[in-house]
Design an enzyme around this catalytic site. Structure first.
Site, PDB file in Angstrom:
ATOM      1  N   LYS A  53       4.602  -4.188  -9.600  1.00  0.00           N
ATOM      2  CA  LYS A  53       5.030  -3.450  -8.402  1.00  0.00           C
ATOM      3  C   LYS A  53       5.686  -4.401  -7.416  1.00  0.00           C
ATOM      4  CE  LYS A  53       1.556   0.151  -8.531  1.00  0.00           C
ATOM      5  NZ  LYS A  53       0.222   0.552  -8.167  1.00  0.00           N
ATOM      6  N   GLN A  97      -4.746   0.157  -4.743  1.00  0.00           N
ATOM      7  CA  GLN A  97      -4.840   0.199  -6.212  1.00  0.00           C
ATOM      8  C   GLN A  97      -6.233   0.668  -6.652  1.00  0.00           C
ATOM      9  OE1 GLN A  97      -2.236  -0.470  -8.417  1.00  0.00           O
ATOM     10  NE2 GLN A  97      -3.658   0.240  -9.968  1.00  0.00           N
ATOM     11  N   ASP A 120       1.384   7.167  -2.939  1.00  0.00           N
ATOM     12  CA  ASP A 120       0.779   7.665  -4.186  1.00  0.00           C
ATOM     13  C   ASP A 120       0.717   9.192  -4.196  1.00  0.00           C
ATOM     14  OD1 ASP A 120       0.189   5.897  -6.207  1.00  0.00           O
ATOM     15  OD2 ASP A 120      -1.716   5.239  -5.330  1.00  0.00           O
TER      16      ASP A 120
END
Ligand code: NAP
Length: 294
Positions: A53, A97, A120
């Site tokens: 990422k 995460q 997200d």
């Protein structure tokens, strides 16, 4: 018949290229979107994912803001960091995460993220926005599934779509997105009766089950578009080696389907590309700028 192979790596590269173009346009106006990634603990798979990422965020011209915290980090400390990132005008997107260490309540952390920075798309506000047709940040993997389906079927209206799996992170949002495209959507799960028959109805079949090669070729309607979300590590052909397979028995399905995503190289690469698209979208929306078509 041999199905068209839907190449997720190529589509992901195209999408990242479009994001980079739009980031360059923002740069000429003195704006650089910032994406904050928070990693708690030393889960090796999460570490690899966060590394990718970071690399791709920088590659498209965004600022990557990393917070790597020890596994011993307390819930309060993490919530304080999320609050600071919410308040930071340099931060457009926040990603915490998962999985988090067991002593931290992940749901509590996810709802603490500002919904307008929730790249997200897991915050209940964004789930509700998606379900009610409001502009929202859409979860990355489901967004990737629909983007890939549309590379071969640009108009999904009226088509029969079957989504196998009803998780909050994949199955349900994929179904919402297909419904928003005016497909006729069935969501199947572990209690569904006669799953093969349900799957055979599908013009578009999305498999998000987490069971290696569960969906057989004979479950697929000839010519259907198959999107395989599964990532399952199984024993390899050589002793001591492993390999990745999807939730669909690819070798059988490829002889029946009209188009299919491979594993690896299908949905997987789309997730980070869609994350970057969401960060760009958040950066534009927060500044009242029009959202670019990607
Ligand atoms: P999950 O939370 O475990 O959900 C699996 C779903 O499959 C559940 O709804 C479950 O039904 C259903 N299911 C399980 N066994 C079944 C059966 N025998 N028949 C019918 N339905 C069955 O998994 P997930 O997080 O959605 O992930 C699904 C797969 O996608 C995994 O392989 C995961 O690794 C992969 N994935 C890939 C990406 C990516 O490409 N970047 C991202 C996320 C996930 P019930 O609800 O009834 O239990």
């Amino acid at each position: 018949m041999t199905a068209i192979r839907i190449d997720g790596a190529t589509e992901a590269a195209r999408l990242r290229g479009r994001v980079a173009e739009e980031v360059a346009r923002l740069a000429s106006a003195g704006i650089q979107p910032g994406l904050a990634v928070v990693l708690v603990g030393d889960d090796p798979a999460s570490g690899v994912y966060v590394g990718s990422k970071k690399r791709l965020t920088v590659e498209v011209g965004m600022r990557s803001i990393d917070h790597v915290l020890p596994a011993s980090t307390g819930e309060r400390e993490l919530l304080d960091l999320v609050a600071a990132l919410n308040a930071d005008p340099e931060v457009d997107g926040i990603l915490v995460q998962l999985p988090l260490p067991a002593h931290i309540d992940a749901a509590k952390v996810l709802v603490a993220i500002d919904p307008d920075k929730d790249v997200d798309g897991f915050h209940p506000v964004n789930v509700g926005r998606l379900a009610t047709g409001m502009p929202s940040l859409v979860p990355c993997t489901p967004q990737g599934c629909v983007r890939l389906a549309k590379t071969v079927l640009p108009d999904l209206a009226g088509l029969e779509a079957v989504v196998v799996g009803r998780s909050n992170i994949v199955g349900k949002p994929v179904a919402q997105l297909l419904l928003a495209e005016s497909a006729t959507v069935t969501i199947a799960h572990s209690r569904t009766r006669d799953l093969p028959e349900v799957c055979r109805r599908a013009d578009i079949l999305v498999a998000a089950v987490g069971r290696p090669e569960m969906i057989r070729g004979e479950w697929i309607r000839p010519g259907a578009v198959v999107i395989d979300v599964g990532i399952n590590r199984v024993a390899g052909r050589e002793p001591g080696k492993t390999r990745l397979v999807g939730d669909v028995a690819y070798a059988e399905a490829v002889a029946v389907a009209g188009a299919i995503t491979p594993v690896p190289g299908g949905v997987g690469p789309m997730t980070i590309a869609c994350l970057l698209a969401n960060a760009l979208q958040a950066a534009c929306a927060r500044r009242g700028l029009p959202l670019p078509a990607l």
